[in-house]
Design an enzyme around this catalytic site. Structure first.
Site, mmCIF file in Angstrom:
data_model
loop_
_atom_site.group_PDB
_atom_site.id
_atom_site.type_symbol
_atom_site.label_atom_id
_atom_site.label_comp_id
_atom_site.label_asym_id
_atom_site.label_seq_id
_atom_site.Cartn_x
_atom_site.Cartn_y
_atom_site.Cartn_z
ATOM 1 N N GLU A 70 -1.374 -5.621 8.530
ATOM 2 C CA GLU A 70 -0.419 -4.864 9.451
ATOM 3 C C GLU A 70 -1.255 -4.906 10.834
ATOM 4 O OE1 GLU A 70 0.739 -0.692 8.514
ATOM 5 O OE2 GLU A 70 1.172 -1.248 6.942
ATOM 6 N N ASP A 99 1.050 -0.749 -0.288
ATOM 7 C CA ASP A 99 0.150 -0.120 -0.114
ATOM 8 C C ASP A 99 1.178 0.680 -0.162
ATOM 9 O OD1 ASP A 99 0.835 0.206 2.272
ATOM 10 O OD2 ASP A 99 -1.579 -0.167 3.936
ATOM 11 N N SER A 100 2.543 1.027 0.040
ATOM 12 C CA SER A 100 3.101 1.932 -0.521
ATOM 13 C C SER A 100 2.164 2.602 -1.641
ATOM 14 C CB SER A 100 4.647 2.069 -0.358
ATOM 15 O OG SER A 100 4.739 0.207 -1.085
ATOM 16 N N GLU A 106 9.756 -4.439 10.401
ATOM 17 C CA GLU A 106 9.743 -3.000 9.949
ATOM 18 C C GLU A 106 10.536 -1.970 10.975
ATOM 19 O OE1 GLU A 106 7.338 -1.138 6.998
ATOM 20 O OE2 GLU A 106 8.090 0.825 7.168
ATOM 21 N N LYS A 110 -0.715 -9.418 2.748
ATOM 22 C CA LYS A 110 -0.336 -8.965 3.842
ATOM 23 C C LYS A 110 -0.925 -8.018 5.047
ATOM 24 C CE LYS A 110 3.502 -6.242 3.652
ATOM 25 N NZ LYS A 110 2.334 -4.015 4.749
ATOM 26 N N ASP A 116 -1.192 -6.333 -0.526
ATOM 27 C CA ASP A 116 -1.084 -5.372 0.750
ATOM 28 C C ASP A 116 -2.486 -4.917 0.824
ATOM 29 O OD1 ASP A 116 0.294 -4.844 3.072
ATOM 30 O OD2 ASP A 116 1.154 -3.052 2.185
HETATM 31 O O1 KIV Z 1 3.869 -0.679 1.122
HETATM 32 C C1 KIV Z 1 4.899 -1.320 1.518
HETATM 33 O O2 KIV Z 1 5.223 -1.426 1.052
HETATM 34 C C2 KIV Z 1 4.891 -2.182 3.038
HETATM 35 C C3 KIV Z 1 6.367 -2.707 2.811
HETATM 36 C C4 KIV Z 1 7.422 -1.091 2.651
HETATM 37 C C5 KIV Z 1 6.880 -3.360 3.510
HETATM 38 O O3 KIV Z 1 4.846 -2.400 3.396
#
Ligand code: KIV
Length: 266
Positions: free
Chosen positions: A117, A46-47, A183, A115, A85
């Site tokens: 969080e 989600d970056s 992280e 993924k 994510d």
């Molecule tokens: O959103 C993302 O790219 C991430 C990574 C930096 C671990 O969660």
């Protein structure tokens, strides 16, 4: 011929002490290029909200946006494992919506894992998803979706917070996650967590003692000038190359140099 990376293969890599290399991607061409570079997993992070869409943080990213990115990456048919994510609030409203949203990432998006969080607080959700055979990667320490609670992107787990991060990582493993991102935590703590877990740890700003590493593709290619955290290594500086190429194009169009006969149809 390189084989498709699977979840059992990622687990085996930890047992064999083979390091796991992960990068983010949000689109088809980038996924193809980094897959050719041999990454073990592609995280559709989600970056994307920050480095692709230009938001200040990851909180505005939606399920629909993430699905769009996941589908583009999956179309590259990478040998790397594709991990989607879960955006802010896609899993926080209870087990039922979490299961539905995680399921969409596999069913509609074509991802092979998700993924989520959070540590202890998200363990029941991770358990509910993992038990339905949706592989889950955890993410503890500096969790960007908690930016407001943390008061910014600050290193977590220093001094008396260290045991809390270890507890989070253990809770994620016990809930059924197949791996966990660590992280923004001190390298010594990441090493301690890695030694105490059976599942692989994937570090970002967590030192060399993790089972693998993940970085954001825009950071390693020099495509994001906004900020460059200490833990990033820039492997190429594509930003100035792109600006230079665009500048050359502009001056050739304006000067009547492009296009020539070579670029024209008769
Ligand atoms: O959103 C993302 O790219 C991430 C990574 C930096 C671990 O969660």
């Amino acid at each position: 011929m390189r084989k498709k990376t699977t979840i059992p293969e990622i687990l085996q890599m930890k047992r064999d002490a083979r390091k796991i290399a992960v990068l983010t991607a949000y689109d088809y061409p980038t996924a193809r290029l980094i897959d050719a570079g041999g990454v073990d997993a592609i995280l559709v992070g989600d970056s994307a909200g920050v480095v692709f869409s230009g938001h200040e943080n990851t909180l505005p990213v939606t399920m629909d946006e993430m699905l769009y990115h996941v589908k583009a990456v999956v179309r590259a048919k990478p040998k790397a494992l594709v991990i989607a994510d879960m955006p802010f609030m896609s899993c926080q409203c209870g087990e039922e919506p979490a299961l539905k949203n995680c399921g969409r990432m596999l069913q509609e998006g074509g991802a092979e894992a998700v993924k989520i969080e959070g540590g202890l607080n998200m363990a029941p959700i991770i358990r509910a998803v993992a038990v339905m055979d949706i592989p889950v990667m955890g993410h503890v320490g500096l969790t960007p979706q908690s930016v407001h609670r943390m008061g910014g992107y600050r290193v977590q787990g220093r001094q008396n917070q260290a045991d809390r991060i270890l507890e989070d990582a253990r809770a994620v493993q016990e809930a059924g996650a197949f791996a966990v991102v660590l992280e923004g935590i001190p390298a010594g703590l990441a090493e301690r967590i890695t030694a105490s877990l059976d599942i692989p740890t994937i570090g970002i700003g967590a030192g060399p003692g993790c089972d693998g590493q993940v970085l954001v593709i825009h950071d390693i290619l020099g495509l994001c000038e906004k900020y460059s955290p200490k833990f990033v290594k820039r492997y190429a500086d594509l930003g100035p190359l792109i600006t230079e190429a665009a500048g050359q194009y502009v001056s050739e169009v304006r000067g009547g140099i492009f296009p020539t006969e070579e670029h024209s149809f008769s």
